[in-house]
Motif scaffolding. Structure first.
Motif, PDB file in Angstrom:
ATOM      1  N   UNK A  15       0.837  -1.212   0.000  1.00  0.00           N
ATOM      2  CA  UNK A  15       0.000   0.000   0.000  1.00  0.00           C
ATOM      3  C   UNK A  15       0.872   1.262   0.000  1.00  0.00           C
ATOM      4  N   UNK A  16       1.873   1.263   0.873  1.00  0.00           N
ATOM      5  CA  UNK A  16       2.757   2.435   0.975  1.00  0.00           C
ATOM      6  C   UNK A  16       3.555   2.649  -0.303  1.00  0.00           C
ATOM      7  N   UNK A  17       4.076   1.574  -0.881  1.00  0.00           N
ATOM      8  CA  UNK A  17       4.848   1.694  -2.124  1.00  0.00           C
ATOM      9  C   UNK A  17       4.016   2.356  -3.216  1.00  0.00           C
ATOM     10  N   UNK A  18       2.761   1.937  -3.351  1.00  0.00           N
ATOM     11  CA  UNK A  18       1.885   2.499  -4.386  1.00  0.00           C
ATOM     12  C   UNK A  18       1.589   3.969  -4.106  1.00  0.00           C
ATOM     13  N   UNK A  19       1.322   4.292  -2.856  1.00  0.00           N
ATOM     14  CA  UNK A  19       1.007   5.679  -2.504  1.00  0.00           C
ATOM     15  C   UNK A  19       2.199   6.597  -2.740  1.00  0.00           C
ATOM     16  N   UNK A  20       3.381   6.147  -2.333  1.00  0.00           N
ATOM     17  CA  UNK A  20       4.590   6.956  -2.518  1.00  0.00           C
ATOM     18  C   UNK A  20       4.919   7.105  -4.003  1.00  0.00           C
ATOM     19  N   UNK A  21       4.814   6.023  -4.773  1.00  0.00           N
ATOM     20  CA  UNK A  21       5.101   6.090  -6.215  1.00  0.00           C
ATOM     21  C   UNK A  21       4.182   7.091  -6.906  1.00  0.00           C
ATOM     22  N   UNK A  22       2.908   7.076  -6.538  1.00  0.00           N
ATOM     23  CA  UNK A  22       1.965   8.015  -7.145  1.00  0.00           C
ATOM     24  C   UNK A  22       2.346   9.455  -6.795  1.00  0.00           C
ATOM     25  N   UNK A  23       2.698   9.694  -5.543  1.00  0.00           N
ATOM     26  CA  UNK A  23       3.062  11.056  -5.127  1.00  0.00           C
ATOM     27  C   UNK A  23       4.351  11.519  -5.790  1.00  0.00           C
ATOM     28  N   UNK A  24       5.323  10.616  -5.925  1.00  0.00           N
ATOM     29  CA  UNK A  24       6.596  10.989  -6.539  1.00  0.00           C
ATOM     30  C   UNK A  24       6.448  11.308  -8.025  1.00  0.00           C
ATOM     31  N   UNK A  25       5.426  10.749  -8.659  1.00  0.00           N
ATOM     32  CA  UNK A  25       5.206  11.028 -10.077  1.00  0.00           C
ATOM     33  C   UNK A  25       4.221  12.187 -10.286  1.00  0.00           C
ATOM     34  N   UNK A  26       3.768  12.768  -9.218  1.00  0.00           N
ATOM     35  CA  UNK A  26       2.809  13.873  -9.281  1.00  0.00           C
ATOM     36  C   UNK A  26       3.454  15.139  -9.839  1.00  0.00           C
ATOM     37  N   UNK A  33       7.598  16.335  -2.407  1.00  0.00           N
ATOM     38  CA  UNK A  33       8.422  16.617  -1.215  1.00  0.00           C
ATOM     39  C   UNK A  33       7.910  15.831  -0.008  1.00  0.00           C
ATOM     40  N   UNK A  34       6.592  15.763   0.151  1.00  0.00           N
ATOM     41  CA  UNK A  34       6.016  14.996   1.260  1.00  0.00           C
ATOM     42  C   UNK A  34       6.398  13.526   1.132  1.00  0.00           C
ATOM     43  N   UNK A  97      -7.104  10.545  10.054  1.00  0.00           N
ATOM     44  CA  UNK A  97      -7.106   9.244   9.391  1.00  0.00           C
ATOM     45  C   UNK A  97      -7.174   9.401   7.876  1.00  0.00           C
ATOM     46  N   UNK A  98      -6.700   8.389   7.161  1.00  0.00           N
ATOM     47  CA  UNK A  98      -6.769   8.379   5.702  1.00  0.00           C
ATOM     48  C   UNK A  98      -5.514   7.797   5.106  1.00  0.00           C
ATOM     49  N   UNK A  99      -5.103   8.300   3.940  1.00  0.00           N
ATOM     50  CA  UNK A  99      -3.869   7.823   3.307  1.00  0.00           C
ATOM     51  C   UNK A  99      -2.657   8.174   4.175  1.00  0.00           C
ATOM     52  N   UNK A 100      -1.615   7.360   4.089  1.00  0.00           N
ATOM     53  CA  UNK A 100      -0.417   7.585   4.904  1.00  0.00           C
ATOM     54  C   UNK A 100       0.199   8.968   4.667  1.00  0.00           C
ATOM     55  N   UNK A 101       0.327   9.360   3.406  1.00  0.00           N
ATOM     56  CA  UNK A 101       0.946  10.667   3.111  1.00  0.00           C
ATOM     57  C   UNK A 101       0.057  11.821   3.542  1.00  0.00           C
ATOM     58  N   UNK A 102      -1.245  11.644   3.511  1.00  0.00           N
ATOM     59  CA  UNK A 102      -2.144  12.668   3.997  1.00  0.00           C
ATOM     60  C   UNK A 102      -1.984  12.874   5.491  1.00  0.00           C
ATOM     61  N   UNK A 103      -1.896  11.773   6.229  1.00  0.00           N
ATOM     62  CA  UNK A 103      -1.671  11.852   7.678  1.00  0.00           C
ATOM     63  C   UNK A 103      -0.310  12.471   7.961  1.00  0.00           C
ATOM     64  N   UNK A 104       0.718  11.963   7.287  1.00  0.00           N
ATOM     65  CA  UNK A 104       2.076  12.432   7.494  1.00  0.00           C
ATOM     66  C   UNK A 104       2.211  13.928   7.166  1.00  0.00           C
TER      67      UNK A 104
END
Length: 107
Positions: A15-26, A33-34, A97-104
């Motif tokens: 789950x985290x890998x997918x979320x981070x990959x999506x954010x890094x390609x944003x 940066x997050x 609560x929610x996506x990891x990057x949103x919380x972070x």
């Protein structure tokens, strides 16, 4: 869809890998940066006991190293992430609560 045959830590990592990959390609530099900052503090998922309102406790999975104030955990019964504040009694859920990057990224 995450394969059900994977261990809980591996499912969380997927789950985290997918979320981070999506954010890094944003195209959004704040999202990128997050994600980079989260990756710096990310840890292999580790079981922790989290305290919720009313003194209820639940076994969750810490996914970021605490910075002395906050850490991100995964709530397996809810299927989402939570921002917790550090305390003398361990992590306390603060209702973010929610996506990891949103919380972070909320702090």
């Amino acid at each position: 869809m995450i394969a059900q045959g994977l261990s809980i830590p591996r499912r969380i990592s997927t789950l985290l890998d997918a979320e981070v990959a999506q954010a890094l390609s944003s195209a959004d530099r704040i999202d990128r940066r997050t994600a980079r900052e989260f990756q710096r503090l990310r840890r292999v998922p580790r079981e922790v006991t989290v305290t919720f309102s009313g003194g209820i406790t639940q076994r969750c999975w810490s996914v970021s190293r605490g910075d002395g104030t906050y850490r991100v955990v995964y709530l397996p019964t809810a299927g989402y992430f939570s921002l917790c504040v550090e305390s003398d009694f361990g992590p306390l859920d603060i209702g973010v609560h929610g996506p990891a990057l949103g919380c972070f990224g909320s702090v």
